[in-house]
Design an enzyme around this catalytic site. Structure first.
Site: not given
Ligand code: AMP
Length: 461
Positions: A8, A34, A108-109, A244, A250, A354, A444
């Site tokens: 958050c 958030g 946040n966390g 992190c 991202y 990303d 991760c």
């Molecule tokens: P996916 O479509 O499941 O492969 O998720 C990857 C996409 O979601 C990428 O475009 C990232 O920018 C975004 N993304 C990655 N991690 C998160 C997260 N924890 N929450 C929201 N978006 C995410």
């Protein structure tokens, strides 16, 4: 494990004039951290009043209600919730009346020993209204305050019991504190604003209030801000750090500076390293907006390939990532992003994002580009394969959800239908962030956790 998982945003201000409006403005700048709920708590000289609600800051904290909160000290919060943890009851800050006054906390966390601590407290007869880590933190601080009225000691004692990731905002009567866990997982920084001082999860919030960045709050520090200054209470002894990496990759805004590294610059460097590590003979480089933009600019610059915006993103579309079913996520991605035909038709393209989590986004976007006439579609990713869950506040929770746990890189390429696929190496990512690997949380991507998590590998043993 903890209740609602969330990464958050928090903010705190102590000033010579009303803080409700600037708190609200700062939260709007932290909105990307958030979107499920938001709230502010302000001390009016006698009582802590709060406005909290579901949705974006503008709706959750209506301007007229913010105006009605009179006071010169306050904290605020925006909340990222996963599907199971919505509802205004979990909105923050959380406030209680205690013997020595009033206490409000936002966080946040993720607290990794949440269940153990909460069960212990419930056995002692304490009750909990919500599922949130912040309520546990609030209860810990208030318990320590009941034993010793020194609030700094109470926050420190609570920190001694907590494991995991927390950047905290604490309002105790008219006093405002920030605290950062000893590993420093998530950012929080300090600034001077007109008539006072503030802290925020990201430095951009200080810029937005026309303030002046002072410094990052260092891992393990408690910082009290006042109208006239600030006092840092450092933790005793050395402690390993574990920042992190996903904040830079991202999560944070590109214009924020975290622990001395601007997010935009780091992302650009990631793109440059990617160009070196995973070159391709193509006509143009395209980002997946918005998060892949700076990565793509870096790639294009380093590779000497033209950069183009080939996708238009519907900026009013909601978040696809947290939708509960794969079908819903796919449907949402396919209307969120539309290719610009004239840019992509007949071209050999690299698209840059990303990260890949489930692979949903890229599978759909690669096929859209082909439908729009792209000759070749190559994919480059600004983080190594995500293979292990995050227990510290980023919404990546189960091993099963990660495509990289089911397929090799060649298999993922096939699944998403790309002509080639390249991820940045772990070493390349560390180089781009510009911090020693042992100062970062990379769990991760390598499964080595900085805190003890049952069933997981502990990095420091
Ligand atoms: P996916 O479509 O499941 O492969 O998720 C990857 C996409 O979601 C990428 O475009 C990232 O920018 C975004 N993304 C990655 N991690 C998160 C997260 N924890 N929450 C929201 N978006 C995410």
């Amino acid at each position: 494990m903890a209740g609602p998982k969330h990464s958050c945003g928090v903010v705190g201000i102590s000033a010579g004039s009303g803080v409700a409006h600037p708190l609200r403005t700062a939260l709007m700048i932290l909105q990307h951290r958030g979107q499920e709920s938001a709230g502010i708590s302000v001390f009016d000289g006698n009582w802590i009043e709060s406005v909290r609600g579901d949705g974006l800051v503008e709706a959750a904290i209506p301007a007229d209600r913010a105006e009605s909160l009179k006071g010169t000290a306050g904290i605020g919060h925006v909340r990222y919730a996963t599907t199971g943890s919505k509802g205004v009851i979990n909105a923050q800050p959380i406030t209680v009346k205690i013997a020595s006054g009033m206490l409000s906390v936002a966080h946040n966390g993720d607290i990794t020993n949440f269940s153990v601590l909460r069960d212990e407290y419930m056995r002692e007869g304490r009750t909990f209204l919500t599922d949130s880590d912040s309520e546990l933190i609030l209860k810990l601080i208030s318990k320590h305050l009941s034993e010793d009225p020194d609030i700094v000691k109470a926050i420190r004692a609570a920190m001694g019991e907590l494991d995991g990731a927390y950047s905290l905002a604490v309002l105790y009567n008219g006093r405002v504190f920030a605290a950062r866990d000893p590993f420093g997982f998530h950012p929080i920084c300090l600034g001077k604003v007109e008539g006072g001082h503030m802290f925020a999860s990201e430095s951009t919030a200080i810029d937005a209030l026309k303030g002046e960045f002072i410094r990052d709050i260092q891992p393990g520090e408690i910082c009290e801000i006042t109208r006239d200054g600030y006092v840092i209470h450092a933790m005793e002894g050395a402690h390993p750090h574990s920042r992190c990496m996903f904040e830079w990759v991202y999560f944070a805004r590109p214009d924020s500076v975290i622990d001395g590294r601007e997010v935009y610059e780091v992302r650009k460097r990631i793109g440059m390293v990617l160009a070196r590590e995973c070159p391709a003979d193509v006509d143009l480089v395209m980002p997946i907006p918005d998060s892949g933009r700076a990565h793509a600019i870096g790639y294009a610059l380093a590779a000497g390939i033209p950069y183009e915006e080939g996708f238009m993103k519907n900026r009013f579309a909601g978040r696809t990532f947290i939708l509960p079913e794969q079908k819903l996520r796919e449907a949402a991605v396919s209307t969120k992003m539309i290719p610009i035909r004239s840019t992509v038709s007949g071209k050999r393209i690299i698209i840059i994002d990303d990260s890949i989590v489930r692979g949903t986004t890229l599978k759909i976007l690669v096929s859209m580009l082909r439908d729009a006439g792209a000759k070749e579609v190559h994919v480059r990713i600004g983080s190594p394969p995500i293979i292990a869950p995050c227990y510290y506040g980023v919404d990546m929770k189960t091993r099963d959800q990660f495509i990289a746990n089911h397929y090799s890189i060649e298999g993922i390429r096939e699944q998403i239908g790309a002509d080639s696929l390249g991820y940045i190496s772990l070493g390349g990512l560390v180089e781009a962030i510009g911090m020693p690997a042992d100062e970062l949380c990379l769990a991760c991507t390598n499964g080595k956790y900085p805190t003890c998590i049952k069933g997981e590998e502990y990095r420091f043993s």
